[in-house]
Design a protein around this motif. Structure first.
Motif, PDB file in Angstrom:
ATOM      1  N   TYR A 167      29.932 -11.333  46.925  1.00  0.00           N
ATOM      2  CA  TYR A 167      30.994 -10.354  47.118  1.00  0.00           C
ATOM      3  C   TYR A 167      31.980 -10.771  48.212  1.00  0.00           C
ATOM      4  O   TYR A 167      33.169 -10.503  48.118  1.00  0.00           O
ATOM      5  N   LEU A 191      34.176 -13.165  46.496  1.00  0.00           N
ATOM      6  CA  LEU A 191      35.018 -12.448  45.539  1.00  0.00           C
ATOM      7  C   LEU A 191      36.225 -11.820  46.232  1.00  0.00           C
ATOM      8  O   LEU A 191      37.357 -11.908  45.751  1.00  0.00           O
ATOM      9  N   VAL A 192      35.990 -11.220  47.377  1.00  0.00           N
ATOM     10  CA  VAL A 192      37.085 -10.658  48.173  1.00  0.00           C
ATOM     11  C   VAL A 192      38.027 -11.767  48.629  1.00  0.00           C
ATOM     12  O   VAL A 192      39.248 -11.617  48.605  1.00  0.00           O
ATOM     13  N   ALA A 247      40.169 -12.829  45.686  1.00  0.00           N
ATOM     14  CA  ALA A 247      41.159 -11.777  45.426  1.00  0.00           C
ATOM     15  C   ALA A 247      42.279 -11.836  46.461  1.00  0.00           C
ATOM     16  O   ALA A 247      43.461 -11.652  46.130  1.00  0.00           O
ATOM     17  N   ARG A 248      41.933 -12.126  47.686  1.00  0.00           N
ATOM     18  CA  ARG A 248      42.934 -12.239  48.768  1.00  0.00           C
ATOM     19  C   ARG A 248      43.912 -13.373  48.484  1.00  0.00           C
ATOM     20  O   ARG A 248      45.106 -13.260  48.729  1.00  0.00           O
ATOM     21  N   LEU A 268      44.566 -14.657  45.419  1.00  0.00           N
ATOM     22  CA  LEU A 268      45.275 -14.434  44.157  1.00  0.00           C
ATOM     23  C   LEU A 268      46.293 -13.305  44.225  1.00  0.00           C
ATOM     24  O   LEU A 268      47.304 -13.342  43.526  1.00  0.00           O
ATOM     25  N   ILE A 269      46.027 -12.299  45.044  1.00  0.00           N
ATOM     26  CA  ILE A 269      46.927 -11.147  45.159  1.00  0.00           C
ATOM     27  C   ILE A 269      47.583 -11.213  46.528  1.00  0.00           C
ATOM     28  O   ILE A 269      46.981 -10.838  47.528  1.00  0.00           O
TER      29      ILE A 269
END
Length: 79
Positions: A43, A46-47, A50-51, A53-54
């Protein structure tokens, strides 16, 4: 509306800060391996992904801060 130059520096700053956080995670992983499960590790990464990619910002600009420190150093040196 941001200009192309501002967008470039923002994306560069976010990428650099994300990379530094990733390196930090890799450095502390051997110490946290005993305390946290593999699921927790998953996790965290995963964060991290995401950081990267976004692209969002909390108002902290790493690259801008580095350049600002360089400008202060040049001003103090009399350049």
């Amino acid at each position: 509306m941001q200009t192309g130059n501002q967008v470039f520096w923002t994306v560069l700053s976010l990428s650099l800060s994300g990379t530094l956080i990733g390196i930090l995670i890799l450095c502390i992983r051997p110490f946290t391996k005993k305390f946290f499960s593999k699921k927790w590790n998953y996790y965290v990464w995963l964060v991290m992904v995401a950081r990267l990619l976004i692209p969002f910002s909390l108002g902290i600009n790493v690259i801008g801060s580095l350049f600002a420190m360089g400008d202060i150093g040049n001003a103090m040196a009399g350049e």
